[in-house]
Design a protein around this motif. Structure first.
Motif, mmCIF file in Angstrom:
data_model
loop_
_atom_site.group_PDB
_atom_site.id
_atom_site.type_symbol
_atom_site.label_atom_id
_atom_site.label_comp_id
_atom_site.label_asym_id
_atom_site.label_seq_id
_atom_site.Cartn_x
_atom_site.Cartn_y
_atom_site.Cartn_z
ATOM 1 N N GLU A 14 0.857 -1.179 0.000
ATOM 2 C CA GLU A 14 0.000 0.000 0.000
ATOM 3 C C GLU A 14 0.886 1.220 0.000
ATOM 4 O O GLU A 14 2.094 1.151 0.195
ATOM 5 C CB GLU A 14 -0.883 -0.028 1.254
ATOM 6 C CG GLU A 14 -1.992 1.026 1.262
ATOM 7 C CD GLU A 14 -2.971 0.835 0.131
ATOM 8 O OE1 GLU A 14 -3.062 1.722 -0.708
ATOM 9 O OE2 GLU A 14 -3.659 -0.187 0.106
ATOM 10 N N ASP A 15 0.315 2.405 -0.204
ATOM 11 C CA ASP A 15 1.066 3.635 -0.245
ATOM 12 C C ASP A 15 1.365 4.111 1.166
ATOM 13 O O ASP A 15 1.052 3.491 2.145
ATOM 14 C CB ASP A 15 0.273 4.705 -1.004
ATOM 15 C CG ASP A 15 -0.265 4.133 -2.298
ATOM 16 O OD1 ASP A 15 0.509 3.441 -2.968
ATOM 17 O OD2 ASP A 15 -1.446 4.354 -2.592
ATOM 18 N N GLY A 16 1.967 5.313 1.249
ATOM 19 C CA GLY A 16 2.257 5.890 2.538
ATOM 20 C C GLY A 16 3.675 5.627 2.967
ATOM 21 O O GLY A 16 4.017 5.767 4.131
ATOM 22 N N VAL A 17 4.553 5.248 2.047
ATOM 23 C CA VAL A 17 5.929 4.961 2.393
ATOM 24 C C VAL A 17 6.673 6.271 2.589
ATOM 25 O O VAL A 17 6.598 7.160 1.766
ATOM 26 C CB VAL A 17 6.605 4.156 1.265
ATOM 27 C CG1 VAL A 17 8.046 3.865 1.610
ATOM 28 C CG2 VAL A 17 5.837 2.875 1.013
ATOM 29 N N GLU A 18 7.398 6.404 3.669
ATOM 30 C CA GLU A 18 8.219 7.570 3.883
ATOM 31 C C GLU A 18 9.380 7.526 2.905
ATOM 32 O O GLU A 18 9.823 6.462 2.485
ATOM 33 C CB GLU A 18 8.748 7.601 5.322
ATOM 34 C CG GLU A 18 7.655 7.802 6.356
ATOM 35 C CD GLU A 18 6.952 9.133 6.192
ATOM 36 O OE1 GLU A 18 7.612 10.134 5.852
ATOM 37 O OE2 GLU A 18 5.730 9.178 6.375
ATOM 38 N N PRO A 19 9.913 8.707 2.505
ATOM 39 C CA PRO A 19 11.047 8.700 1.599
ATOM 40 C C PRO A 19 12.197 7.884 2.154
ATOM 41 O O PRO A 19 12.558 8.007 3.319
ATOM 42 C CB PRO A 19 11.419 10.189 1.492
ATOM 43 C CG PRO A 19 10.140 10.907 1.810
ATOM 44 C CD PRO A 19 9.457 10.036 2.829
ATOM 45 N N THR A 20 12.766 7.008 1.329
ATOM 46 C CA THR A 20 13.869 6.165 1.756
ATOM 47 C C THR A 20 14.944 6.185 0.702
ATOM 48 O O THR A 20 14.670 6.404 -0.469
ATOM 49 C CB THR A 20 13.403 4.714 1.964
ATOM 50 O OG1 THR A 20 12.767 4.273 0.764
ATOM 51 C CG2 THR A 20 12.442 4.606 3.119
ATOM 52 N N THR A 21 16.183 5.977 1.120
ATOM 53 C CA THR A 21 17.274 5.935 0.184
ATOM 54 C C THR A 21 18.198 4.804 0.533
ATOM 55 O O THR A 21 18.108 4.223 1.606
ATOM 56 C CB THR A 21 18.072 7.250 0.201
ATOM 57 O OG1 THR A 21 18.645 7.403 1.509
ATOM 58 C CG2 THR A 21 17.185 8.441 -0.107
ATOM 59 N N GLY A 22 19.102 4.510 -0.412
ATOM 60 C CA GLY A 22 20.139 3.527 -0.120
ATOM 61 C C GLY A 22 19.785 2.162 -0.646
ATOM 62 O O GLY A 22 18.636 1.847 -0.921
ATOM 63 N N PRO A 23 20.776 1.321 -0.786
ATOM 64 C CA PRO A 23 20.566 0.023 -1.435
ATOM 65 C C PRO A 23 19.786 -0.971 -0.608
ATOM 66 O O PRO A 23 19.350 -1.983 -1.112
ATOM 67 C CB PRO A 23 22.001 -0.460 -1.666
ATOM 68 C CG PRO A 23 22.798 0.231 -0.625
ATOM 69 C CD PRO A 23 22.160 1.569 -0.446
ATOM 70 N N THR A 57 8.420 7.170 -2.121
ATOM 71 C CA THR A 57 9.696 7.492 -2.750
ATOM 72 C C THR A 57 10.736 6.420 -2.470
ATOM 73 O O THR A 57 10.835 5.939 -1.346
ATOM 74 C CB THR A 57 10.234 8.845 -2.235
ATOM 75 O OG1 THR A 57 9.280 9.858 -2.497
ATOM 76 C CG2 THR A 57 11.539 9.210 -2.926
ATOM 77 N N ALA A 58 11.491 6.040 -3.490
ATOM 78 C CA ALA A 58 12.627 5.142 -3.326
ATOM 79 C C ALA A 58 13.760 5.644 -4.205
ATOM 80 O O ALA A 58 13.521 6.192 -5.274
ATOM 81 C CB ALA A 58 12.255 3.709 -3.704
ATOM 82 N N SER A 59 14.998 5.491 -3.728
ATOM 83 C CA SER A 59 16.131 6.105 -4.414
ATOM 84 C C SER A 59 17.295 5.146 -4.580
ATOM 85 O O SER A 59 17.465 4.214 -3.797
ATOM 86 C CB SER A 59 16.615 7.336 -3.626
ATOM 87 O OG SER A 59 15.574 8.254 -3.417
ATOM 88 N N ILE A 60 18.100 5.427 -5.597
ATOM 89 C CA ILE A 60 19.384 4.768 -5.781
ATOM 90 C C ILE A 60 20.435 5.843 -6.003
ATOM 91 O O ILE A 60 20.107 6.992 -6.299
ATOM 92 C CB ILE A 60 19.376 3.789 -6.971
ATOM 93 C CG1 ILE A 60 19.002 4.528 -8.254
ATOM 94 C CG2 ILE A 60 18.462 2.615 -6.716
ATOM 95 C CD1 ILE A 60 19.205 3.709 -9.500
ATOM 96 N N GLU A 61 21.695 5.474 -5.868
ATOM 97 C CA GLU A 61 22.769 6.440 -6.048
ATOM 98 C C GLU A 61 22.864 6.885 -7.503
ATOM 99 O O GLU A 61 22.771 6.078 -8.428
ATOM 100 C CB GLU A 61 24.096 5.820 -5.612
ATOM 101 C CG GLU A 61 25.276 6.779 -5.669
ATOM 102 C CD GLU A 61 26.566 6.139 -5.228
ATOM 103 O OE1 GLU A 61 27.621 6.799 -5.328
ATOM 104 O OE2 GLU A 61 26.527 4.968 -4.798
ATOM 105 N N ASP A 62 23.016 8.192 -7.686
ATOM 106 C CA ASP A 62 23.200 8.755 -9.017
ATOM 107 C C ASP A 62 24.682 8.642 -9.377
ATOM 108 O O ASP A 62 25.521 9.320 -8.801
ATOM 109 C CB ASP A 62 22.768 10.219 -9.005
ATOM 110 C CG ASP A 62 22.834 10.866 -10.375
ATOM 111 O OD1 ASP A 62 23.421 10.271 -11.294
ATOM 112 O OD2 ASP A 62 22.302 11.988 -10.532
#
Length: 372
Positions: A14-23, A94-99
């Motif tokens: 479901e939605d509502g994920v806090e922004p997270t980063t990293g592998p 939000t989910a992130s990977i290294e640029d």
């Protein structure tokens, strides 16, 4: 060796994920049972770029959380990350990977978006993003799926690299040509094709095409089949950024939202390429800066109150030197980065200084240290 990164955003949560980063990012979020995919229509998906700080563009519409409703997908470039933002009806995950891009002039949010496919599961799309355009050698890809929050999926064994993070999918682009197919949801086929020769050296047995199929289950990949046939496969698109994934796209064009533009530049760095013994220079929002050598050139535990404007302001701890470094005490210090310039082809604060308000210190732009 040049590389490229792929981000797959698969959604079963479901939605509502806090922004997270990293592998290895994992964020809590209520799980969505696949039996509820036919749930009632919720509010239409909005603009996932709302509230962003860096360059952001809505690139696709597709169901990423498997609830049967269309979500909007955006890519944001900020803080040294490629971030995928998904709006699922007013809530943004939000989910992130290294640029890892090198040629900054080539990078735009829409330029790093590759497509949405059914790769790790059949209910909820996977978003493919290129995190570094290849310049030869191997490209790197990464997979992030939603399952009670963002979880980075490790690479299938055939694409794993012992030299990189286990979540990096390694795709050679010189000598060998490797691409990924999606034979069915929850399965990938890594196709390796090699010609009769490579760099003038004959290929033993001649040209061949080998496909290793791996299935995704219970949080891990397992190889299920390997086939090898003579002859080199000719890909319709040999460019790694756009031709690596020969899968059926499931996304469509997004609504035409107005561009989101920030007055700040969160990608600006502090100074230029630093000497090997220094710390923090050439980075965004460094938590620690150090000229190297004398400890009087160190500021630690920095918390930045602003970044990306005409001046960046923060506070940390530094040595307050009166007579000698040996007798100096560590005290709270204010840090100011300013005088934006171009350092090693990147926009950067070319000067920095810190002072001690408790000792009557104040900012004086004429006293800054040149760091460009």
């Amino acid at each position: 060796m040049a590389t490229s990164v792929l981000l797959l955003v698969a959604a079963c949560g479901e939605d509502g994920v806090e922004p997270t980063t990293g592998p290895n990012a994992v964020a809590s979020s209520p799980a969505v049972d696949e039996d509820t995919a036919s749930s009632p229509q919720r509010a239409p998906a909005g603009n996932p770029c709302d509230g962003t700080r860096g360059p952001c563009e809505v690139v696709a519409s597709v169901d990423v959380d498997g609830d049967g409703n269309t979500d909007n997908v955006a890519i944001e470039l900020v803080d040294g990350l490629v971030s995928v933002r998904v709006d699922t009806g007013g809530t943004v995950s939000t989910a992130s990977i290294e640029d890892k891009h090198i040629l900054r002039s080539d990078i735009t949010p829409s330029n790093v978006f590759v497509g949405a496919y059914y790769i790790t599961r059949g209910q909820g799309a996977d978003i493919v993003v290129d995190g570094k355009f290849g310049l030869g050698g191997s490209e790197l890809f990464g997979v992030i799926g939603w399952d009670d929050g963002p979880v980075v999926v490790p690479a299938p064994p055939v694409l794993a690299s012992e030299f990189e993070d286990p979540t990096a999918w390694t795709v050679p682009t010189e000598g060998l040509r490797v691409l990924v197919r999606c034979p069915r949801p929850g399965s990938v086929g890594a196709v390796t094709t090699e010609g009769d020769s490579s760099y003038g050296t004959p290929t033993p047995g001649g040209a061949y095409t080998e496909t290793v199929t791996s299935d995704w289950a219970n949080g891990a990949w397992s190889e299920s089949d390997t086939t090898r046939v003579p002859g080199e496969y000719t890909s319709p698109n040999k460019l790694a950024k756009t031709g690596t994934f020969e899968c059926e796209p499931v996304h469509s064009a997004p609504p035409a939202f107005a561009p989101t533009v920030s007055e700040l530049d969160p990608n600006i760095v502090l100074g230029g390429r630093p000497p090997s013994y220094s710390e923090g220079y050439g980075e965004t929002t460094p938590a620690r800066i150090y000229f190297g050598g004398s400890p009087s050139g160190l500021v630690s535990d920095i918390v930045w109150d602003s970044w990306g404007g005409e001046r960046a302001t923060g506070h940390g701890n530094a040595l307050y030197v009166v007579d000698s470094v040996a007798d100096a005490e560590m005290m709270p210090a204010e840090v100011i980065a300013y005088d934006i310039s171009t350092c090693n082809t990147r926009r950067a604060y070319s000067k920095v200084q810190w002072y001690f308000p408790s000792m009557g210190g104040h900012f004086d732009p004429t006293l800054g240290n040149e760091v460009c």
